[in-house]
Design a protein around this motif. Structure first.
Motif, PDB file in Angstrom:
ATOM      1  N   ILE A 288      -8.414 -30.240   4.469  1.00  0.00           N
ATOM      2  CA  ILE A 288      -7.953 -29.216   3.544  1.00  0.00           C
ATOM      3  C   ILE A 288      -7.163 -28.180   4.327  1.00  0.00           C
ATOM      4  CG2 ILE A 288      -8.639 -27.543   1.788  1.00  0.00           C
ATOM      5  CD1 ILE A 288     -11.297 -29.004   1.573  1.00  0.00           C
ATOM      6  N   LYS A 289      -6.054 -27.734   3.750  1.00  0.00           N
ATOM      7  CA  LYS A 289      -5.217 -26.742   4.417  1.00  0.00           C
ATOM      8  C   LYS A 289      -4.811 -25.672   3.418  1.00  0.00           C
ATOM      9  CE  LYS A 289      -1.152 -26.144   7.379  1.00  0.00           C
ATOM     10  NZ  LYS A 289      -0.023 -26.803   8.078  1.00  0.00           N
ATOM     11  N   ASN A 290      -4.685 -24.442   3.909  1.00  0.00           N
ATOM     12  CA  ASN A 290      -4.251 -23.351   3.060  1.00  0.00           C
ATOM     13  C   ASN A 290      -3.410 -22.389   3.887  1.00  0.00           C
ATOM     14  OD1 ASN A 290      -3.893 -21.627   0.941  1.00  0.00           O
ATOM     15  ND2 ASN A 290      -6.036 -21.018   0.744  1.00  0.00           N
ATOM     16  N   THR A 291      -2.379 -21.815   3.268  1.00  0.00           N
ATOM     17  CA  THR A 291      -1.561 -20.796   3.904  1.00  0.00           C
ATOM     18  C   THR A 291      -1.440 -19.604   2.952  1.00  0.00           C
ATOM     19  OG1 THR A 291       0.508 -21.743   3.059  1.00  0.00           O
ATOM     20  CG2 THR A 291      -0.241 -22.471   5.229  1.00  0.00           C
ATOM     21  N   LEU A 292      -1.359 -18.417   3.527  1.00  0.00           N
ATOM     22  CA  LEU A 292      -1.222 -17.195   2.747  1.00  0.00           C
ATOM     23  C   LEU A 292      -0.263 -16.265   3.475  1.00  0.00           C
ATOM     24  CD1 LEU A 292      -2.156 -15.482   0.320  1.00  0.00           C
ATOM     25  CD2 LEU A 292      -3.962 -14.565   1.786  1.00  0.00           C
ATOM     26  N   GLY A 293       0.842 -15.924   2.810  1.00  0.00           N
ATOM     27  CA  GLY A 293       1.818 -15.003   3.370  1.00  0.00           C
ATOM     28  C   GLY A 293       1.892 -13.735   2.541  1.00  0.00           C
ATOM     29  N   GLU A 294       2.289 -12.626   3.194  1.00  0.00           N
ATOM     30  CA  GLU A 294       2.309 -11.348   2.495  1.00  0.00           C
ATOM     31  C   GLU A 294       3.351 -10.428   3.111  1.00  0.00           C
ATOM     32  OE1 GLU A 294      -1.439  -9.226   1.273  1.00  0.00           O
ATOM     33  OE2 GLU A 294      -0.757  -7.840   2.821  1.00  0.00           O
ATOM     34  N   ILE A 295       4.106  -9.740   2.252  1.00  0.00           N
ATOM     35  CA  ILE A 295       5.014  -8.667   2.645  1.00  0.00           C
ATOM     36  C   ILE A 295       4.629  -7.431   1.840  1.00  0.00           C
ATOM     37  CG2 ILE A 295       7.400  -7.866   2.738  1.00  0.00           C
ATOM     38  CD1 ILE A 295       8.282 -10.750   2.941  1.00  0.00           C
ATOM     39  N   GLN A 296       4.549  -6.283   2.510  1.00  0.00           N
ATOM     40  CA  GLN A 296       4.029  -5.087   1.849  1.00  0.00           C
ATOM     41  C   GLN A 296       4.847  -3.864   2.225  1.00  0.00           C
ATOM     42  OE1 GLN A 296      -0.234  -4.537   1.724  1.00  0.00           O
ATOM     43  NE2 GLN A 296      -0.031  -2.417   2.365  1.00  0.00           N
ATOM     44  N   LEU A 297       5.116  -3.033   1.218  1.00  0.00           N
ATOM     45  CA  LEU A 297       5.765  -1.746   1.419  1.00  0.00           C
ATOM     46  C   LEU A 297       4.863  -0.671   0.841  1.00  0.00           C
ATOM     47  CD1 LEU A 297       8.225   0.003   2.215  1.00  0.00           C
ATOM     48  CD2 LEU A 297       9.103  -0.386  -0.108  1.00  0.00           C
ATOM     49  N   GLU A 298       4.608   0.370   1.639  1.00  0.00           N
ATOM     50  CA  GLU A 298       3.696   1.435   1.225  1.00  0.00           C
ATOM     51  C   GLU A 298       4.290   2.798   1.548  1.00  0.00           C
ATOM     52  OE1 GLU A 298      -0.776   3.144   2.329  1.00  0.00           O
ATOM     53  OE2 GLU A 298      -0.097   1.203   3.090  1.00  0.00           O
ATOM     54  N   GLY A 299       4.144   3.731   0.598  1.00  0.00           N
ATOM     55  CA  GLY A 299       4.593   5.100   0.812  1.00  0.00           C
ATOM     56  C   GLY A 299       3.452   6.075   0.643  1.00  0.00           C
ATOM     57  N   LEU A 300       3.412   7.081   1.515  1.00  0.00           N
ATOM     58  CA  LEU A 300       2.372   8.099   1.485  1.00  0.00           C
ATOM     59  C   LEU A 300       3.035   9.459   1.283  1.00  0.00           C
ATOM     60  CD1 LEU A 300      -0.589   9.045   2.012  1.00  0.00           C
ATOM     61  CD2 LEU A 300       0.041   9.225   4.406  1.00  0.00           C
ATOM     62  N   PHE A 301       2.571  10.206   0.259  1.00  0.00           N
ATOM     63  CA  PHE A 301       3.225  11.454  -0.117  1.00  0.00           C
ATOM     64  C   PHE A 301       2.198  12.580  -0.206  1.00  0.00           C
ATOM     65  CE2 PHE A 301       5.011   7.739  -2.228  1.00  0.00           C
ATOM     66  CZ  PHE A 301       6.314   7.735  -1.734  1.00  0.00           C
ATOM     67  N   PRO A 302       2.125  13.475   0.767  1.00  0.00           N
ATOM     68  CA  PRO A 302       1.254  14.654   0.668  1.00  0.00           C
ATOM     69  C   PRO A 302       1.928  15.711  -0.200  1.00  0.00           C
ATOM     70  CG  PRO A 302       2.317  14.579   2.816  1.00  0.00           C
ATOM     71  CD  PRO A 302       2.763  13.362   2.077  1.00  0.00           C
ATOM     72  N   THR A 308      -2.860  14.236  -2.294  1.00  0.00           N
ATOM     73  CA  THR A 308      -2.100  13.234  -1.558  1.00  0.00           C
ATOM     74  C   THR A 308      -2.057  11.953  -2.386  1.00  0.00           C
ATOM     75  OG1 THR A 308      -2.789  14.128   0.574  1.00  0.00           O
ATOM     76  CG2 THR A 308      -1.941  11.891   0.566  1.00  0.00           C
ATOM     77  N   VAL A 309      -0.881  11.368  -2.483  1.00  0.00           N
ATOM     78  CA  VAL A 309      -0.699  10.151  -3.261  1.00  0.00           C
ATOM     79  C   VAL A 309      -0.109   9.074  -2.362  1.00  0.00           C
ATOM     80  CG1 VAL A 309       0.494   9.086  -5.217  1.00  0.00           C
ATOM     81  CG2 VAL A 309      -0.392  11.419  -5.417  1.00  0.00           C
ATOM     82  N   ALA A 310      -0.619   7.865  -2.493  1.00  0.00           N
ATOM     83  CA  ALA A 310      -0.074   6.703  -1.788  1.00  0.00           C
ATOM     84  C   ALA A 310       0.112   5.583  -2.792  1.00  0.00           C
ATOM     85  CB  ALA A 310      -0.994   6.258  -0.659  1.00  0.00           C
ATOM     86  N   ALA A 311       1.205   4.850  -2.668  1.00  0.00           N
ATOM     87  CA  ALA A 311       1.466   3.747  -3.583  1.00  0.00           C
ATOM     88  C   ALA A 311       2.316   2.715  -2.866  1.00  0.00           C
ATOM     89  CB  ALA A 311       2.164   4.244  -4.851  1.00  0.00           C
ATOM     90  N   GLY A 312       2.243   1.496  -3.347  1.00  0.00           N
ATOM     91  CA  GLY A 312       3.015   0.433  -2.733  1.00  0.00           C
ATOM     92  C   GLY A 312       2.933  -0.842  -3.530  1.00  0.00           C
ATOM     93  N   VAL A 313       3.549  -1.871  -2.988  1.00  0.00           N
ATOM     94  CA  VAL A 313       3.554  -3.163  -3.652  1.00  0.00           C
ATOM     95  C   VAL A 313       3.511  -4.255  -2.590  1.00  0.00           C
ATOM     96  CG1 VAL A 313       6.075  -3.283  -3.715  1.00  0.00           C
ATOM     97  CG2 VAL A 313       4.721  -4.577  -5.392  1.00  0.00           C
TER      98      VAL A 313
END
Length: 564
Positions: A288-302, A308-313
């Motif tokens: 059995i084989k599995n792969t998982l890839g991820e790209i993430q962008l996050e912003g932090l706003f004081p 303080t607010v942080a959000a991303g996708v």
């Protein structure tokens, strides 16, 4: 439960009659971090850094500061909440294959030392032997850590023996100005009897290990880039009557990188990771084989000193086999609110795929079967609110509510034919947890922490079922901890835990009975040497964590520890 409450009240009464009228030091509360709690086989609780681009600030009452110090950014770890957090059976135990790379008991001020080390040994009931040793050395441009451990016992019941041991090492070194490299690895040897399996002479043995390296480039005080690589594997074999029952060979590797930039009072992080894992079993030559890839962008706003607010996708792609593929756009957000210096509130929501490896499942349940699905949990929405309230310098209250809507997850189920545990898929699940607790310094010599956690499930089943609760998930849990300094250098620690009833199957109305545990230890410091006596399960409670695998009764251990 009555025994637990009685013992705690006795400790508090004794403490109040011997307390000195000294103002306790001011306490500091921190909001829950983005970190993963690992419950290890040895029973230690360890905080490990979540590689999935954790939120970089720590919110302290009256402050909102970003921990970005170029000299030790790589070693920065978020602080855990002051109260005990629930370790539900369905929370991921290991994310991105974080492993124990150092012993978290170096309590010296390492900034002022060239080297530090410790060794501890205990022995007692059922021929139990525990040995831990660690060493830390400052280098000219870095540091080095080494840790080794051994945990062996004949066990109370027939074929309940275990023998676990291993070592880990880590070195961090400044390779060039603003460039730091980290390298490390660990190895663990596993051997235990499976006294609840069928037949009762089942035994399990194996090894697991990993190697990791990371480069950190400090662009400036508030910006940096990281690039890392990990590789590891695990071999697990089960035998009966000296005949092989099955063997699992697991191999994985993980790449991750990120870049953090501070721009116009906001902080932005762009990162990515790729994980690949494969499993082979002997019984049917399955692979059995599995792969998982991820790209993430996050912003932090004081937005202010109180908000303080942080959000991303995240964009996630998962390929569990050669014929299927799952793509997800997973937004997330978090808000930290501080109406005053004595109140802190965190609101958070997230979604996406949550993957647990084979070593991670084994870490949660050492009686796991050899063939399990390598698929992630698919979370539609996970919403949480957590609040800390400081009433006085000695008393802190904590409240929390979490709700998860899950498209697909996996639950534990005992296999009737051999007594091992399988993972079964389940769609359309809703999980709820409610927590309330407190942390109080009764006096300079006595501290008390306690919380109550309630669990609620909603399972939508297509076929007939007699239970709508997830197996092995309790109705409630009450952890309590008391620390009492009897005289100078003599400390009594009492830990209690009460578990509510738990179902053992979706196809049965049977429930595993509720139970309470009390553990206590008495330690005495003699300069750099300490003596300790520990008693586990003081009232000899009869209980199981996993069906048919009886846990040990009252256990007494004694030993010495030394620091140098």
């Amino acid at each position: 439960m009555k025994s637990l409450i009685t013992l705690c009240m006795a400790c508090l009464l004794f403490a109040n009659t011997n307390a000195q009228k000294v103002t306790p030091p001011p306490t500091r509360m921190e909001l829950p971090p983005d970190s993963v709690v690992i419950e290890t086989e040895e029973g230690q609780t360890i905080e490990t850094k979540d590689e999935q681009l954790e939120l970089p600030d720590v919110v302290v009452f009256g402050q909102d500061r970003i921990i970005r110090q170029a000299g030790d950014k790589a070693m920065t770890q978020p602080q855990k909440p002051s109260l005990l957090t629930p370790t539900a059976a369905y929370d991921p135990v290991i994310i991105w294959f974080d492993e124990q790379t150092e012993k978290p008991t170096f309590d010296h001020d390492l900034n002022n030392l060239l080297r530090s080390g410790w060794v501890q040994t205990q022995g007692g009931s059922f021929s139990t032997l525990l040995i831990d040793a660690g060493y830390w050395q400052r280098l000219q441009k870095g540091n080095f850590r080494l840790h080794g451990w051994l945990d062996r016992s004949k066990g109370e019941f027939n074929n309940s023996q275990h023998n676990l041991g291993g070592a880990s090492a880590r070195i961090s070194y400044e390779l060039a100005p603003k460039v730091t490299g980290t390298m490390g690895g660990h190895f663990t040897s596993i051997s235990r009897g499976l006294h609840g399996a069928i037949p009762d002479d089942f035994e399990r043995s194996g090894t697991k290990g990993s190697f990791h390296t990371e480069l950190i480039y400090d662009v400036n005080r508030l910006s940096d880039g990281q690039l890392g690589f990990e590789i590891g594997g695990m071999s697990l074999q089960s035998d009966t009557s000296k005949v092989r029952f099955d063997k699992t060979s697991d191999f994985w590797y993980h790449l991750h990188g990120s870049y953090t930039l501070y721009w116009q009072r906001s902080q932005w992080t762009l990162g990515g990771s790729f994980l690949s894992e494969s499993i082979e079993t002997d019984i049917d030559s399955a692979s059995i084989k599995n792969t998982l890839g991820e790209i993430q962008l996050e912003g932090l706003f004081p937005l202010s000193n109180k908000l303080t607010v942080a959000a991303g996708v995240k964009y996630q792609t998962n390929k569990p086999d050669t014929t299927s593929k799952i793509d997800r756009i997973a937004p997330f957000a978090r808000m930290n609110i501080m109406p005053s210096n004595n109140i802190g509130i965190t609101l958070s929501a997230q979604s996406g795929l949550d993957y647990t490896s084979f070593p991670g499942w084994w870490q949660e349940n050492p009686y796991v079967t050899h063939q399990i699905p390598l698929r992630p949990m698919d979370v539609d929405v996970a919403a949480k609110i957590k609040s800390d309230l400081r009433l006085t310098t000695a008393l802190e209250l904590s409240f929390g509510l979490e709700r998860k809507w899950i498209s697909r997850m996996y639950y534990w189920q005992r296999i009737a034919q051999n007594g091992l545990f399988d993972l079964r898929p389940l769609d359309k699940v809703q999980l709820t947890e409610i927590m309330a607790g407190f942390n109080i310094d009764i006096n300079p010599r006595t501290q008390l922490e306690a919380s109550i956690i309630g669990y609620s499930d909603r399972v939508e089943l297509d076929g007939p079922a007699l239970s709508d609760r997830l197996p092995y998930r309790p109705t409630f849990r009450i952890p309590i901890r008391v620390t009492l300094q009897l005289i100078e250098g003599l400390v009594l620690r009492v830990n209690g835990d009460v578990y509510g009833k738990r179902p053992s199957s979706l196809a049965s109305e049977s429930r595993l009975p509720s139970f309470g545990l009390i553990n206590a230890s008495l330690s005495k410091d003699f300069s750099r040497i300490s003596a300790i006596v520990s008693v586990y399960n003081i009232f000899d409670s009869d209980y199981v964590m996993w069906e048919n695998y009886q846990e040990e009764g009252v256990t007494v251990l004694g030993g010495l520890s030394a620091k140098f």
